[in-house]
Scaffold this motif. Structure first.
Motif, PDB file in Angstrom:
ATOM      1  N   UNK A   1       0.838  -1.202   0.000  1.00  0.00           N
ATOM      2  CA  UNK A   1       0.000   0.000   0.000  1.00  0.00           C
ATOM      3  C   UNK A   1       0.879   1.261   0.000  1.00  0.00           C
ATOM      4  N   UNK A   2       1.885   1.271   0.869  1.00  0.00           N
ATOM      5  CA  UNK A   2       2.784   2.422   0.959  1.00  0.00           C
ATOM      6  C   UNK A   2       3.593   2.593  -0.323  1.00  0.00           C
ATOM      7  N   UNK A   3       4.046   1.491  -0.893  1.00  0.00           N
ATOM      8  CA  UNK A   3       4.824   1.561  -2.129  1.00  0.00           C
ATOM      9  C   UNK A   3       3.982   2.139  -3.262  1.00  0.00           C
ATOM     10  N   UNK A   4       2.735   1.707  -3.377  1.00  0.00           N
ATOM     11  CA  UNK A   4       1.870   2.227  -4.433  1.00  0.00           C
ATOM     12  C   UNK A   4       1.597   3.718  -4.228  1.00  0.00           C
ATOM     13  N   UNK A   5       1.442   4.141  -2.993  1.00  0.00           N
ATOM     14  CA  UNK A   5       1.224   5.562  -2.701  1.00  0.00           C
ATOM     15  C   UNK A   5       2.440   6.378  -3.122  1.00  0.00           C
ATOM     16  N   UNK A   6       3.615   5.886  -2.819  1.00  0.00           N
ATOM     17  CA  UNK A   6       4.837   6.602  -3.185  1.00  0.00           C
ATOM     18  C   UNK A   6       5.042   6.637  -4.701  1.00  0.00           C
ATOM     19  N   UNK A   7       4.701   5.555  -5.379  1.00  0.00           N
ATOM     20  CA  UNK A   7       4.838   5.522  -6.836  1.00  0.00           C
ATOM     21  C   UNK A   7       3.884   6.527  -7.467  1.00  0.00           C
ATOM     22  N   UNK A   8       2.637   6.567  -6.974  1.00  0.00           N
ATOM     23  CA  UNK A   8       1.679   7.542  -7.503  1.00  0.00           C
ATOM     24  C   UNK A   8       2.162   8.964  -7.264  1.00  0.00           C
TER      25      UNK A   8
ATOM     26  N   UNK B   1       4.378  14.073  -9.302  1.00  0.00           N
ATOM     27  CA  UNK B   1       5.453  15.073  -9.272  1.00  0.00           C
ATOM     28  C   UNK B   1       6.152  15.167 -10.616  1.00  0.00           C
ATOM     29  N   UNK B   2       6.385  14.023 -11.257  1.00  0.00           N
ATOM     30  CA  UNK B   2       7.032  14.039 -12.571  1.00  0.00           C
ATOM     31  C   UNK B   2       6.161  14.748 -13.596  1.00  0.00           C
ATOM     32  N   UNK B   3       4.855  14.516 -13.551  1.00  0.00           N
ATOM     33  CA  UNK B   3       3.950  15.194 -14.479  1.00  0.00           C
ATOM     34  C   UNK B   3       3.962  16.703 -14.252  1.00  0.00           C
ATOM     35  N   UNK B   4       3.936  17.106 -12.993  1.00  0.00           N
ATOM     36  CA  UNK B   4       3.963  18.535 -12.676  1.00  0.00           C
ATOM     37  C   UNK B   4       5.276  19.158 -13.129  1.00  0.00           C
ATOM     38  N   UNK B   5       6.384  18.458 -12.895  1.00  0.00           N
ATOM     39  CA  UNK B   5       7.691  18.977 -13.336  1.00  0.00           C
ATOM     40  C   UNK B   5       7.743  19.112 -14.853  1.00  0.00           C
TER      41      UNK B   5
END
Length: 106
Positions: free
Chosen positions: A49-56, A61-65
């Protein structure tokens, strides 16, 4: 040939049942084993669950950048073309055309 018949006769008889050398209650996990497996399963679920949250979060962030970089590049391109047009307009104004010269008084 006699050995073959003896082997067949022996194979047709009942097979012996092995003795139990280990107590079956000692090799079962019991309630403690169930609890340990349940805790491990919950820990794995929490980690996924935590890994999926971090990946999202990383994808967002990459999209915003990418959007910010595109905006900066567009602004830089607009500024560069605006500066070139302004410089060209200024050069045009400073250049004197041969027919527009006014004679200077002595």
């Amino acid at each position: 040939m006699h050995d073959l018949f003896a082997a067949l006769a022996h194979a047709g008889s009942a097979t012996p049942v092995p003795e139990q050398t280990v107590d079956p209650t000692l090799v079962t996990p019991g309630p403690a084993g169930f609890v340990v497996i349940a805790v491990i399963a919950l820990a794995v679920i929490a980690l996924v669950w935590d890994m999926m949250r971090r990946i999202r979060r990383g994808r967002v962030r990459a999209d915003i950048n990418e959007e910010l970089d595109a905006e900066q590049q567009a602004a830089a391109a607009a500024e560069a073309t605006g500066v070139e047009h302004q410089a060209a307009d200024a050069d045009d104004q400073q250049v004197e055309t041969p027919g527009d010269e006014t004679p200077k008084a002595p």
